[in-house]
Motif scaffolding. Sequence first.
Motif, PDB file in Angstrom:
ATOM      1  N   PHE A  88       7.330  -0.998   5.199  1.00  0.00           N
ATOM      2  CA  PHE A  88       7.046  -1.280   6.617  1.00  0.00           C
ATOM      3  C   PHE A  88       6.095  -2.458   6.738  1.00  0.00           C
ATOM      4  O   PHE A  88       5.149  -2.600   5.971  1.00  0.00           O
ATOM      5  CB  PHE A  88       6.347  -0.080   7.269  1.00  0.00           C
ATOM      6  CG  PHE A  88       7.271   1.023   7.616  1.00  0.00           C
ATOM      7  CD1 PHE A  88       7.834   1.086   8.872  1.00  0.00           C
ATOM      8  CD2 PHE A  88       7.586   2.000   6.698  1.00  0.00           C
ATOM      9  CE1 PHE A  88       8.682   2.099   9.207  1.00  0.00           C
ATOM     10  CE2 PHE A  88       8.437   3.020   7.021  1.00  0.00           C
ATOM     11  CZ  PHE A  88       8.999   3.076   8.281  1.00  0.00           C
ATOM     12  N   PHE A  89       6.372  -3.274   7.752  1.00  0.00           N
ATOM     13  CA  PHE A  89       5.373  -4.264   8.136  1.00  0.00           C
ATOM     14  C   PHE A  89       5.389  -4.359   9.659  1.00  0.00           C
ATOM     15  O   PHE A  89       6.455  -4.515  10.259  1.00  0.00           O
ATOM     16  CB  PHE A  89       5.679  -5.630   7.519  1.00  0.00           C
ATOM     17  CG  PHE A  89       4.659  -6.654   7.883  1.00  0.00           C
ATOM     18  CD1 PHE A  89       3.385  -6.596   7.340  1.00  0.00           C
ATOM     19  CD2 PHE A  89       4.949  -7.661   8.775  1.00  0.00           C
ATOM     20  CE1 PHE A  89       2.425  -7.523   7.693  1.00  0.00           C
ATOM     21  CE2 PHE A  89       3.990  -8.600   9.130  1.00  0.00           C
ATOM     22  CZ  PHE A  89       2.734  -8.525   8.580  1.00  0.00           C
ATOM     23  N   ASP A  90       4.241  -4.221  10.267  1.00  0.00           N
ATOM     24  CA  ASP A  90       4.124  -4.259  11.727  1.00  0.00           C
ATOM     25  C   ASP A  90       5.018  -3.214  12.391  1.00  0.00           C
ATOM     26  O   ASP A  90       5.603  -3.468  13.445  1.00  0.00           O
ATOM     27  CB  ASP A  90       4.497  -5.644  12.259  1.00  0.00           C
ATOM     28  CG  ASP A  90       3.265  -6.485  12.499  1.00  0.00           C
ATOM     29  OD1 ASP A  90       2.168  -5.970  12.221  1.00  0.00           O
ATOM     30  OD2 ASP A  90       3.400  -7.624  12.950  1.00  0.00           O
ATOM     31  N   GLY A  91       5.138  -2.069  11.755  1.00  0.00           N
ATOM     32  CA  GLY A  91       5.919  -0.998  12.367  1.00  0.00           C
ATOM     33  C   GLY A  91       7.407  -1.118  12.181  1.00  0.00           C
ATOM     34  O   GLY A  91       8.150  -0.274  12.652  1.00  0.00           O
ATOM     35  N   LYS A  92       7.872  -2.175  11.528  1.00  0.00           N
ATOM     36  CA  LYS A  92       9.320  -2.339  11.335  1.00  0.00           C
ATOM     37  C   LYS A  92       9.653  -2.246   9.861  1.00  0.00           C
ATOM     38  O   LYS A  92       8.870  -2.661   9.007  1.00  0.00           O
ATOM     39  CB  LYS A  92       9.762  -3.709  11.851  1.00  0.00           C
ATOM     40  CG  LYS A  92       9.670  -3.853  13.343  1.00  0.00           C
ATOM     41  CD  LYS A  92      10.191  -5.217  13.740  1.00  0.00           C
ATOM     42  CE  LYS A  92      10.027  -5.401  15.240  1.00  0.00           C
ATOM     43  NZ  LYS A  92      10.398  -6.731  15.675  1.00  0.00           N
ATOM     44  N   ARG A  93      10.847  -1.741   9.605  1.00  0.00           N
ATOM     45  CA  ARG A  93      11.306  -1.705   8.227  1.00  0.00           C
ATOM     46  C   ARG A  93      11.679  -3.110   7.766  1.00  0.00           C
ATOM     47  O   ARG A  93      12.248  -3.877   8.536  1.00  0.00           O
ATOM     48  CB  ARG A  93      12.524  -0.796   8.111  1.00  0.00           C
ATOM     49  CG  ARG A  93      12.185   0.666   8.131  1.00  0.00           C
ATOM     50  CD  ARG A  93      13.425   1.480   8.403  1.00  0.00           C
ATOM     51  NE  ARG A  93      13.135   2.908   8.310  1.00  0.00           N
ATOM     52  CZ  ARG A  93      12.449   3.594   9.214  1.00  0.00           C
ATOM     53  NH1 ARG A  93      11.955   2.972  10.268  1.00  0.00           N
ATOM     54  NH2 ARG A  93      12.233   4.881   9.072  1.00  0.00           N
ATOM     55  N   GLU A 147      -0.226  -7.002   4.430  1.00  0.00           N
ATOM     56  CA  GLU A 147      -0.163  -5.718   3.735  1.00  0.00           C
ATOM     57  C   GLU A 147       1.087  -4.956   4.163  1.00  0.00           C
ATOM     58  O   GLU A 147       1.340  -4.779   5.359  1.00  0.00           O
ATOM     59  CB  GLU A 147      -1.399  -4.897   4.066  1.00  0.00           C
ATOM     60  CG  GLU A 147      -1.502  -3.631   3.255  1.00  0.00           C
ATOM     61  CD  GLU A 147      -2.774  -2.876   3.592  1.00  0.00           C
ATOM     62  OE1 GLU A 147      -3.840  -3.270   3.106  1.00  0.00           O
ATOM     63  OE2 GLU A 147      -2.696  -1.903   4.342  1.00  0.00           O
ATOM     64  N   LYS A 192       0.853  -1.194   0.000  1.00  0.00           N
ATOM     65  CA  LYS A 192       0.000   0.000   0.000  1.00  0.00           C
ATOM     66  C   LYS A 192       0.884   1.237   0.000  1.00  0.00           C
ATOM     67  O   LYS A 192       1.829   1.338   0.796  1.00  0.00           O
ATOM     68  CB  LYS A 192      -0.861  -0.013   1.261  1.00  0.00           C
ATOM     69  CG  LYS A 192      -1.850   1.118   1.341  1.00  0.00           C
ATOM     70  CD  LYS A 192      -2.642   1.008   2.627  1.00  0.00           C
ATOM     71  CE  LYS A 192      -3.640   2.138   2.719  1.00  0.00           C
ATOM     72  NZ  LYS A 192      -4.377   2.099   3.971  1.00  0.00           N
ATOM     73  N   ALA A 193       0.578   2.148  -0.875  1.00  0.00           N
ATOM     74  CA  ALA A 193       1.385   3.357  -0.993  1.00  0.00           C
ATOM     75  C   ALA A 193       0.768   4.462  -0.140  1.00  0.00           C
ATOM     76  O   ALA A 193      -0.314   4.316   0.409  1.00  0.00           O
ATOM     77  CB  ALA A 193       1.475   3.801  -2.434  1.00  0.00           C
ATOM     78  N   ASP A 197       3.378  -1.464   3.916  1.00  0.00           N
ATOM     79  CA  ASP A 197       3.274  -0.036   3.618  1.00  0.00           C
ATOM     80  C   ASP A 197       4.528   0.426   2.898  1.00  0.00           C
ATOM     81  O   ASP A 197       5.640   0.114   3.330  1.00  0.00           O
ATOM     82  CB  ASP A 197       3.126   0.766   4.906  1.00  0.00           C
ATOM     83  CG  ASP A 197       1.785   0.514   5.559  1.00  0.00           C
ATOM     84  OD1 ASP A 197       0.798   0.396   4.817  1.00  0.00           O
ATOM     85  OD2 ASP A 197       1.738   0.430   6.797  1.00  0.00           O
ATOM     86  N   MET A 250       6.413   3.730   2.088  1.00  0.00           N
ATOM     87  CA  MET A 250       6.472   5.165   2.350  1.00  0.00           C
ATOM     88  C   MET A 250       7.655   5.746   1.601  1.00  0.00           C
ATOM     89  O   MET A 250       8.711   5.113   1.515  1.00  0.00           O
ATOM     90  CB  MET A 250       6.654   5.453   3.840  1.00  0.00           C
ATOM     91  CG  MET A 250       5.768   4.655   4.758  1.00  0.00           C
ATOM     92  SD  MET A 250       4.037   4.984   4.510  1.00  0.00           S
ATOM     93  CE  MET A 250       3.936   6.661   5.045  1.00  0.00           C
ATOM     94  N   ARG A 297      10.449   3.255   1.697  1.00  0.00           N
ATOM     95  CA  ARG A 297      10.667   2.505   2.940  1.00  0.00           C
ATOM     96  C   ARG A 297       9.493   1.549   3.088  1.00  0.00           C
ATOM     97  O   ARG A 297       8.337   1.996   3.091  1.00  0.00           O
ATOM     98  CB  ARG A 297      10.690   3.442   4.148  1.00  0.00           C
ATOM     99  CG  ARG A 297      11.698   4.553   4.052  1.00  0.00           C
ATOM    100  CD  ARG A 297      13.046   4.057   4.511  1.00  0.00           C
ATOM    101  NE  ARG A 297      13.989   5.158   4.599  1.00  0.00           N
ATOM    102  CZ  ARG A 297      14.854   5.488   3.643  1.00  0.00           C
ATOM    103  NH1 ARG A 297      14.870   4.807   2.517  1.00  0.00           N
ATOM    104  NH2 ARG A 297      15.692   6.480   3.801  1.00  0.00           N
TER     105      ARG A 297
END
Lengths: 91, 784
Positions: free
Chosen positions: A53-58, A75, A14-15, A77, A79, A51
């Motif tokens: 992200f998954f679960d708040g981690k890169r 999913e 997801k962008a 992210d 960024m 960048r």
Amino acid sequence: MAEGSRKFIKLKIKAQDDTILHFKVNPSTIMKDIFMSYSSKKQMMNYKVFRFFFDGKRLSPKKTVNELGLKNGDEIDAMIHQDGGGSACNY
Amino acid sequence: MNGLSQKWTRFVNNKRKKASQVPLKVLKADFIRVFKEDGLIQEEDFFNMSMIYLISTFILSSPPQLSHIPKDHFLCVESGQYITYPWGNLSFFNLRHSISSQMAKDPDYVKFEGFPLALQIWFYECCNKVDGSIAIRKSNRTPRIFNWDISKNKIYFDHLQKGMFRKYGNQYTFEDLVFMDEELDIIESENLTVLSDIPFNQKSKHLPHSSAQKVGSDPSLSFNKDLQKIAQEVVKVRNELEKFEKNVDAKFVEMKAFMDSSFKYIIQELKSLQNDVSTNKDLGGERVVVEDQRKGNVDVQDEHLQDCGDKDGVQTPSSFRNHVFDNNCKFFFVSLNLFFITIFSGVSVDVEINRKTLTLDDFVMPNMRESQLVALETGQTYVSSLVDVESENICVTPLEVAKAVKTKFNQFGVIEGENTFISPVQLVRTKNPGKYAQSPYTNLSESGGTSVNTVKYCVWKHPFVNYKGFDMYSEVVLQFKKWVDSKLSKKRGKKTSFFTAASNPIDPPFEFGVGRVDLMDWFHPLAYPGQPWSDLHVDVIMYYLRKFCKYGPDNSARVTTTDPFFISWVVQIHDAWEANDKDESLISIHHEVAQYIRGDRILANTPWVDVDHVCIPVNSSAAFHWFLVVFSIRKRCLYIYDSLNGYGVKHTNAVTSLVQKISRMIPLFLVATDYYALRKDIDWNTDVHYAGRPVGDPLVYGNRENIPQQCDNSTDCGLYTCAFAEYVCRGDRNVSMSGLNAENLQLRFGALLWEYGKMKIDTESISEDEASNQGGWSNRRVKE
């Protein structure tokens, strides 16, 4: 490997602009390949612009899907990277 | 020239044999020498001379060989005007002058003129902990100038620079001097005026006069009074103590009598039980077995005694394994042991009463081991009697015996219920020995393939754990700098990277929770100025600040932070919201911004319900700039901490447009997530910042003024953003320390992160799984 190669995992990326791209990947795929594929879809030359992200981690580009524990339907992210230096680099 | 000064000049000139010259000033060393010699000064002048001595040495100190006492001082003392003369001003002027002139030369060692003692004492009092080699606090008296004993060794500038006044990693923090309550009391009681309230001129004349007299006379009187008061109180306390002791003694005698009587009953009951049993039993070979077992039991207990003596705590008697009993017997012994230990701990108290004098410990907290030993000594006869009972297969099970005794206890009213029966002895393990004699701690399945990797969690939750405030050990900073320097590329000329291809990768990589750092390029902006900070720098520091706020230590500020991508989601939803004609249906609780607010989006997240301030690091790609926005929930406003405040129109517009988006979006999402329903402490009717406003009204925003600004042509905005966030997280929202040194701060952040990451690698530990809070996040998304 023969068993694993048949199983595909569906990932969503997801962008920032809320657009989602779907990827069907092998569990042994290196993340860098997915990132590069995503970047080319987004018409970016370098995947390091994003960048992921998954679960708040890169997510590390060097690891595989399996190593990172990504499951079907997860999913990610994407960024756009941020830099800032202030006055010296300004204008 | 007349009077004193005339005599004085005459005197000095006689010495010098130059009577014709009338000097306007006198060398200080000459004066001191003459003053200290006997018989050279007449008695009538002695007071005035000593006054001049006091003024010239104590108040206006200076090197005696180089400085002079001017004629005016003699005149002043002689005429009596010295009482009103502003010596303080003069002393301060001298001190200031000598500091400014001497420090300009960058010397190793300096002697100040004027009244430097005051300056020193002021420094020591302001410093929370003074270097012991410089000065030692001797006492805690009210004129604080008496408290300090100063070492006679020379103190060198270098020593100070490396010690108390070093640039970074300074553990000595300085605070403003404040009157303590005790001091104010004494000042009031002795009718002294508070020095800070009177003008400077008056201060200088009041100080030596009044304090010298009052301190000399009054304290002794007040001290005597205090002493009398204390003596009276001591007598009172002693009387009360005697009463109390008598009371306690009487109580204990009562208790003893009561316990004696109750235990007599128990013993009688037990004996009668034994008699009943012995009448019923058969005679023959079994009797021999009984006696053997009785011996065995005694042996067991003897060894048990030794065990108890050798090692601490109660152990499973290993000697049980050596004796061959059948299962019933084994169970019985173990239970019997337990049973008697519990019962006869009471008896032990009884025995000890007879032996020792009464102490409270004997009754209230009997020492476990001692009581157990005594129990075994005294209880042997009863043990053997009960062995008879059980071993001869008469249907009295230990359980029944226990029940019987328990009911007896109830009859005597000693123990009222099971819950109140508190045994002072630790429970012995009743586990049966296994098939093989082995330690229960050896793991047989270790070699199997099913061994689980145990995860070792990091002892420090975040890098700020070990440091108080902005302290930092200079050794760590130097090590960090050395580490970065050692990997720098030696190549000259134009370089694409600061590191070579070989030295750039970090192996093993540093794990910083939100991301992993595997290239030296990441650490270079932390060690050297002039490079912009990326989102990972800001994100890592914000993550650890979040943990610092969440887990402490000693942090009462209710603050949390977000990651730098919060603004991206805000911009995204704001643009969509505006494009769709402010469609409120877009503001859903599943949107990322709402997840931030509910506290299940980022690592170590705290729900915004539990905090009062939220630090949002914002990156403006248009201005290539980092700045901090602090959402003050109670005041319903946004503070902008911008290190380039008012830098230009373009800059200001870029900053303002982003803040405006935040100010519009946050209230809408707060409403969508039912934030105000959970937040009970905000009253929409009476609260000044909330009353009369629509719920979705945009937040008020404004710049935080008077905060440190980054230098021109520097790239420190990321650093300043993190530093501001740290100040806010530590509860200092005004960023009071204006002397914010960018270079030190940058090295400090670098060294903190490096030390923490290195510690995690060295101890092979990881941070605790912060994702547990947000496990629902990904799962929920899958379901959606």
